[in-house]
Write an enzyme that holds these catalytic residues in place. Structure first.
Site, PDB file in Angstrom:
ATOM      1  N   TYR A 144     -15.917   5.152  63.430  1.00 45.88           N
ATOM      2  CA  TYR A 144     -16.928   4.170  63.850  1.00 45.88           C
ATOM      3  C   TYR A 144     -17.952   4.010  62.738  1.00 45.88           C
ATOM      4  O   TYR A 144     -18.541   4.990  62.283  1.00 45.88           O
ATOM      5  CB  TYR A 144     -17.640   4.634  65.127  1.00 45.88           C
ATOM      6  CG  TYR A 144     -18.772   3.700  65.519  1.00 45.88           C
ATOM      7  CD1 TYR A 144     -18.551   2.642  66.389  1.00 45.88           C
ATOM      8  CD2 TYR A 144     -20.055   3.856  64.970  1.00 45.88           C
ATOM      9  CE1 TYR A 144     -19.569   1.769  66.714  1.00 45.88           C
ATOM     10  CE2 TYR A 144     -21.075   2.973  65.290  1.00 45.88           C
ATOM     11  CZ  TYR A 144     -20.825   1.940  66.163  1.00 45.88           C
ATOM     12  OH  TYR A 144     -21.824   1.066  66.478  1.00 45.88           O
ATOM     13  N   GLU A 204     -20.866  -4.200  62.818  1.00 47.46           N
ATOM     14  CA  GLU A 204     -20.236  -3.063  63.494  1.00 47.46           C
ATOM     15  C   GLU A 204     -18.730  -3.095  63.252  1.00 47.46           C
ATOM     16  O   GLU A 204     -18.083  -4.100  63.545  1.00 47.46           O
ATOM     17  CB  GLU A 204     -20.530  -3.111  64.996  1.00 47.46           C
ATOM     18  CG  GLU A 204     -20.002  -1.889  65.732  1.00 47.46           C
ATOM     19  CD  GLU A 204     -20.271  -1.962  67.234  1.00 47.46           C
ATOM     20  OE1 GLU A 204     -19.800  -2.909  67.887  1.00 47.46           O
ATOM     21  OE2 GLU A 204     -20.968  -1.063  67.742  1.00 47.46           O
TER      22      GLU A 204
END
Ligand code: ADP
Ligand code: MG
Length: 397
Positions: free
Chosen positions: A119, A207
């Site tokens: 992530y 993101e």
């Protein structure tokens, strides 16, 4: 402003980020050639909506047992079947709300050989005043659970604006991901490119979940979500072209055309207020008295009658609105301008719900006179508390 995954990947590719090959389609006619354009055999068909959680989402029309909005397909036929099944359907994910979003675009992409899912995000950290990288080895579809249950697995690395991503910063991010060897070198180059894209394009959020390491040890951007700072968009006509208005709330689009700060909410009391702080306070006090606001709306400081009229019409056009509260503290904004705007809007579109008006400050007597002389059925209020109680009572009975 948000863009789609495939647009974000195209943009990041221009900055040198490794992304899979893919083809976006906006109609079913394009499906066969899109599938044929990719070598296969594994292709992934990905719903393009402005919301995450697609993989775990469900389609309203297909029921809970159907597969989600991101489908790994092992042959051309399977990819085509998935395209036909998903296109035009309504995808509900944790981020769309229960109404879901219609899938009007699909992205068909080369399947990746995934070894690890990481992530990574870049955001503006208000606490430190820095652009920060957020990194975790636990990428993929459960990052929310990681953040809630094992927050120590999430690392934040702040970047100093005057230096950008230094070698030392890149090492720290690579450490957070536990990267080694050539993969680590690729990662360090990527972090710098992503930061450059973030700053140059005035992003507010980038993101990448997941950022993957492939079985061959290469890093790749497998998902990408980008939001841009709306106040900086005027500097980026190329980005503005990526806007997909079908993804936005129609009332918010109209409000943006009049330069109104408007956000649709799901309550039933429409609010017209000047100043963001007063708008927040108004929403709070409506909640305090047991109702919920249908919107946030700040008409701003120097609004014209035309702008106020537009704002009032946007509120009345919302079928959820069961009552309207106008709460104005006139400073630069004049109460008579507000009153004229409200009267004009009611003349144009009528008024079928109770209206409470609280005016205070500059030109308040003139404003009250305009409302009184208009013959409008208005419930007058003396102060914010009184106004909130009156509108809640009028709506709830
Ligand atoms: P969302 O976050 O909206 O669910 P993602 O793009 O992250 O959508 O996809 C969900 C999951 O699907 C990823 O975590 C990954 O495991 C898998 N996936 C997505 N794209 C590919 C791809 N090109 N090749 C292989 N697997 C993929
Ligand atoms: Mg994702």
């Amino acid at each position: 402003m948000n863009i789609h995954e495939y647009q974000a990947k195209q943009l990041l590719k221009e900055y040198g980020a490794p992304v899979a090959r893919g083809v976006a389609i906006t109609s079913l006619d394009q499906a066969e050639s899109a599938v044929a354009d990719l070598p296969g055999p594994v292709r992934v068909v990905k719903s393009q909506i402005h919301a995450g959680g697609r993989g775990k989402g469900t389609f309203k029309e297909l029921g809970p047992d159907a597969k989600g909005g991101v489908r790994v397909s092992f042959s051309a036929e399977e990819a085509l079947a998935n395209i036909r099944e998903m296109f035009g359907k309504t995808l509900v994910t944790q981020q769309t709300g229960p109404a879901g979003k219609q899938v009007n675009r699909l992205y068909i992409e080369d399947g990746a050989d995934i070894e690890r899912e990481l992530y990574l995000s870049i955001l503006v950290d208000r606490e430190t005043g820095k652009v920060s990288f957020v990194a975790s080895t636990e990428g993929g579809m459960d990052i929310e659970a990681v953040a809630a249950e094992t927050p120590d697995k999430i690392h934040t690395i702040g970047i100093t604006a005057s230096t950008g991503v230094t070698d030392a910063d890149a090492e720290r991010i690579a450490d957070a991901f536990e990267l080694s060897g050539d993969t680590r070198e690729q990662g360090k180059t990527l972090f710098k490119s992503l930061y450059q894209a973030f700053v140059e394009k005035d992003m507010s959020l980038l993101e990448i979940n997941p950022l993957i390491v492939t079985k061959a040890g290469d890093v790749q951007v497998l998902d990408a979500k980008v939001s841009f700072d709306g106040n900086a968009l005027f500097r980026h006509p190329d980005i503005m072209e990526l806007r997909d208005k079908t993804e936005e709330d129609a009332k918010e689009i109209e409000a943006s055309e009049y330069d109104l700060a408007y956000i649709a909410l799901d309550g039933d009391i429409g609010c017209m207020v000047n100043g963001a702080g007063l708008a927040m306070a108004t929403m709070d006090i409506i909640k305090l008295y047991g109702a919920s606001p249908a919107n946030f709306l700040d008409v701003g400081g120097g609004a014209t009658t035309e702008k106020v009229t537009a704002a009032f019409k946007i509120i009345t056009s919302d079928p959820n609105v069961k009552g309207i509260l106008v709460n104005i503290f006139g400073g630069i904004m004049r109460c008579d301008v507000i009153a004229e705007g409200v009267v004009q809007a009611v003349k144009d579109v009528g008024l079928e719900v109770p209206l409470v008006v609280r005016l205070e400050g500059t030109k308040v007597e003139e404003g009250k006179a305009i409302i009184n002389d208009s013959g409008l059925n208005v419930i007058a209020a003396d102060d914010l508390d009184d106004a909130a109680q009156k509108i809640v009572k009028a709506v709830k009975g």
